[in-house]
Scaffold this motif. Structure first.
Motif, PDB file in Angstrom:
ATOM      1  N   VAL A 227      12.488 -10.864  -8.916  1.00 59.04           N
ATOM      2  CA  VAL A 227      11.645  -9.695  -8.658  1.00 59.04           C
ATOM      3  C   VAL A 227      11.373  -9.545  -7.159  1.00 59.04           C
ATOM      4  N   PHE A 228      11.115 -10.655  -6.474  1.00 56.14           N
ATOM      5  CA  PHE A 228      10.793 -10.644  -5.042  1.00 56.14           C
ATOM      6  C   PHE A 228      11.756 -11.558  -4.295  1.00 56.14           C
ATOM      7  N   PRO A 229      13.023 -11.151  -4.179  1.00 55.04           N
ATOM      8  CA  PRO A 229      14.059 -12.045  -3.669  1.00 55.04           C
ATOM      9  C   PRO A 229      13.933 -12.410  -2.189  1.00 55.04           C
ATOM     10  N   HIS A 230      13.121 -11.688  -1.438  1.00 59.80           N
ATOM     11  CA  HIS A 230      13.070 -11.933   0.006  1.00 59.80           C
ATOM     12  C   HIS A 230      11.726 -12.469   0.476  1.00 59.80           C
ATOM     13  N   THR A 231      10.941 -13.034  -0.438  1.00 61.01           N
ATOM     14  CA  THR A 231       9.628 -13.565  -0.067  1.00 61.01           C
ATOM     15  C   THR A 231       9.761 -14.668   0.988  1.00 61.01           C
ATOM     16  N   GLY A 232      10.710 -15.558   0.804  1.00 61.52           N
ATOM     17  CA  GLY A 232      10.904 -16.641   1.769  1.00 61.52           C
ATOM     18  C   GLY A 232      11.269 -16.118   3.143  1.00 61.52           C
ATOM     19  N   MET A 233      12.196 -15.177   3.191  1.00 62.37           N
ATOM     20  CA  MET A 233      12.605 -14.609   4.475  1.00 62.37           C
ATOM     21  C   MET A 233      11.430 -13.895   5.148  1.00 62.37           C
ATOM     22  N   ALA A 234      10.694 -13.103   4.372  1.00 60.00           N
ATOM     23  CA  ALA A 234       9.542 -12.394   4.934  1.00 60.00           C
ATOM     24  C   ALA A 234       8.493 -13.381   5.436  1.00 60.00           C
TER      25      ALA A 234
ATOM     26  N   HIS B 252      10.198  -3.955   0.323  1.00 60.09           N
ATOM     27  CA  HIS B 252       8.747  -3.970   0.548  1.00 60.09           C
ATOM     28  C   HIS B 252       8.241  -5.383   0.848  1.00 60.09           C
ATOM     29  N   VAL B 253       7.040  -5.426   1.420  1.00 54.31           N
ATOM     30  CA  VAL B 253       6.358  -6.694   1.693  1.00 54.31           C
ATOM     31  C   VAL B 253       4.880  -6.503   1.387  1.00 54.31           C
ATOM     32  N   LEU B 254       4.263  -7.556   0.841  1.00 52.87           N
ATOM     33  CA  LEU B 254       2.826  -7.601   0.611  1.00 52.87           C
ATOM     34  C   LEU B 254       2.291  -8.831   1.330  1.00 52.87           C
ATOM     35  N   ILE B 255       1.322  -8.613   2.229  1.00 51.48           N
ATOM     36  CA  ILE B 255       0.763  -9.686   3.053  1.00 51.48           C
ATOM     37  C   ILE B 255      -0.746  -9.745   2.852  1.00 51.48           C
ATOM     38  N   GLU B 256      -1.275 -10.964   2.833  1.00 48.10           N
ATOM     39  CA  GLU B 256      -2.719 -11.173   2.743  1.00 48.10           C
ATOM     40  C   GLU B 256      -3.266 -11.613   4.093  1.00 48.10           C
TER      41      GLU B 256
ATOM     42  N   GLY C  37       8.189  -6.460   8.381  1.00 52.06           N
ATOM     43  CA  GLY C  37       8.759  -7.335   7.354  1.00 52.06           C
ATOM     44  C   GLY C  37       9.531  -6.553   6.304  1.00 52.06           C
ATOM     45  N   ALA C  38       9.004  -5.389   5.927  1.00 51.33           N
ATOM     46  CA  ALA C  38       9.703  -4.540   4.960  1.00 51.33           C
ATOM     47  C   ALA C  38      11.041  -4.071   5.530  1.00 51.33           C
ATOM     48  N   VAL C  39      11.082  -3.793   6.827  1.00 54.30           N
ATOM     49  CA  VAL C  39      12.339  -3.386   7.473  1.00 54.30           C
ATOM     50  C   VAL C  39      13.342  -4.539   7.434  1.00 54.30           C
ATOM     51  N   VAL C  40      12.896  -5.743   7.767  1.00 58.08           N
ATOM     52  CA  VAL C  40      13.781  -6.914   7.731  1.00 58.08           C
ATOM     53  C   VAL C  40      14.369  -7.081   6.327  1.00 58.08           C
ATOM     54  N   CYS C  41      13.524  -7.004   5.311  1.00 56.50           N
ATOM     55  CA  CYS C  41      13.995  -7.168   3.927  1.00 56.50           C
ATOM     56  C   CYS C  41      14.964  -6.069   3.523  1.00 56.50           C
TER      57      CYS C  41
ATOM     58  N   PRO D  55     -10.683 -10.775   1.613  1.00 55.95           N
ATOM     59  CA  PRO D  55      -9.371 -10.619   2.243  1.00 55.95           C
ATOM     60  C   PRO D  55      -8.934  -9.152   2.244  1.00 55.95           C
ATOM     61  N   VAL D  56      -8.012  -8.856   3.141  1.00 56.10           N
ATOM     62  CA  VAL D  56      -7.401  -7.526   3.218  1.00 56.10           C
ATOM     63  C   VAL D  56      -5.910  -7.712   2.955  1.00 56.10           C
ATOM     64  N   TYR D  57      -5.325  -6.789   2.214  1.00 58.79           N
ATOM     65  CA  TYR D  57      -3.906  -6.840   1.890  1.00 58.79           C
ATOM     66  C   TYR D  57      -3.184  -5.699   2.586  1.00 58.79           C
ATOM     67  N   GLY D  58      -1.991  -5.985   3.056  1.00 58.86           N
ATOM     68  CA  GLY D  58      -1.139  -4.966   3.651  1.00 58.86           C
ATOM     69  C   GLY D  58       0.137  -4.851   2.837  1.00 58.86           C
ATOM     70  N   TYR D  59       0.371  -3.671   2.279  1.00 56.97           N
ATOM     71  CA  TYR D  59       1.583  -3.409   1.509  1.00 56.97           C
ATOM     72  C   TYR D  59       2.400  -2.385   2.293  1.00 56.97           C
ATOM     73  N   ALA D  60       3.655  -2.707   2.558  1.00 60.41           N
ATOM     74  CA  ALA D  60       4.519  -1.773   3.280  1.00 60.41           C
ATOM     75  C   ALA D  60       5.859  -1.657   2.584  1.00 60.41           C
ATOM     76  N   GLN D  61       6.418  -0.465   2.677  1.00 60.46           N
ATOM     77  CA  GLN D  61       7.723  -0.172   2.086  1.00 60.46           C
ATOM     78  C   GLN D  61       8.594   0.478   3.149  1.00 60.46           C
ATOM     79  N   CYS D  62       9.832   0.020   3.262  1.00 57.24           N
ATOM     80  CA  CYS D  62      10.826   0.687   4.093  1.00 57.24           C
ATOM     81  C   CYS D  62      11.556   1.645   3.158  1.00 57.24           C
ATOM     82  N   TYR D  63      11.309   2.948   3.351  1.00 61.20           N
ATOM     83  CA  TYR D  63      11.840   3.920   2.393  1.00 61.20           C
ATOM     84  C   TYR D  63      13.088   4.641   2.882  1.00 61.20           C
ATOM     85  N   LYS D  64      13.468   4.437   4.168  1.00 62.48           N
ATOM     86  CA  LYS D  64      14.668   5.125   4.678  1.00 62.48           C
ATOM     87  C   LYS D  64      15.243   4.328   5.835  1.00 62.48           C
TER      88      LYS D  64
END
Length: 167
Positions: free
Chosen positions: A7-14, A38-42, A73-77, A107-116
């Motif tokens: 489901v989240f194949p790039h968690t380690g890389m991110a 996408h990336v989700l960060i705490e 991080g979303a761009v890298v993934c 805590p605050v969470y940051g969710y980002a998506q690279c959509y293009k």
């Protein structure tokens, strides 16, 4: 087979990407998910990050760093998912609309998506939130320059790929 990795194949890389950034280590940012685009960060609450001592509210610059890092991080993934390569992708533009202050002691969470991904620019959208992504603290859109994989230093490439002996 590891379902979380599917489901989240790039968690380690991110996570390794975030660990390469000094300010992220100082803020104790932790990657919770690294997906195909996408990336989700705490960001844990820390009194040292408070911008207004009388309120306990985290400084807006810290929220900006969270959103910028999640977007990068979303761009890298996304680039790795689509092309199987790493690229350096510095922020070209990041527009943030702050909607409300973060609540103290949470805590605050940051969710980002690279959509293009175009040939030279990656485009992102991001949300900073606490209890629900439906009730954002801030919303952002960003663009990131795509720089050739040949420009990625070997130490950085090895660190992101988990090949570094310094882990």
């Amino acid at each position: 087979m590891n379902k979380a990795a599917d489901v989240f194949p790039h968690t380690g890389m991110a996570s390794r990407f975030v660990a390469q950034l000094t300010q992220c280590r100082k803020l104790n940012l932790q990657v919770l998910e690294g997906g195909k685009n996408h990336v989700l960060i705490e960001l844990p609450y820390d009194p040292q990050l408070v911008g207004y001592p009388n309120t306990g509210v985290i400084h807006g610059g810290v929220i900006t760093t969270l959103v910028d890092t999640a977007s990068g991080g979303a761009v890298v993934c996304s680039i790795f998912e689509q092309f199987g390569e790493l690229e350096i992708s510095p922020t070209l533009d990041l527009r943030i609309d702050y909607m409300k202050p973060a609540e103290p002691f949470k805590p605050v969470y940051g969710y980002a998506q690279c959509y293009k991904l175009s040939s030279s620019v990656a485009f992102t959208r991001a949300i900073a939130y606490q209890d629900s992504i439906e009730d954002p603290i801030a919303h952002a859109v960003g663009s990131f320059m795509r720089i050739s994989p040949e420009m990625v230093g070997e130490d950085f490439r090895q660190a992101l790929m988990g090949e570094s002996s310094h882990e």
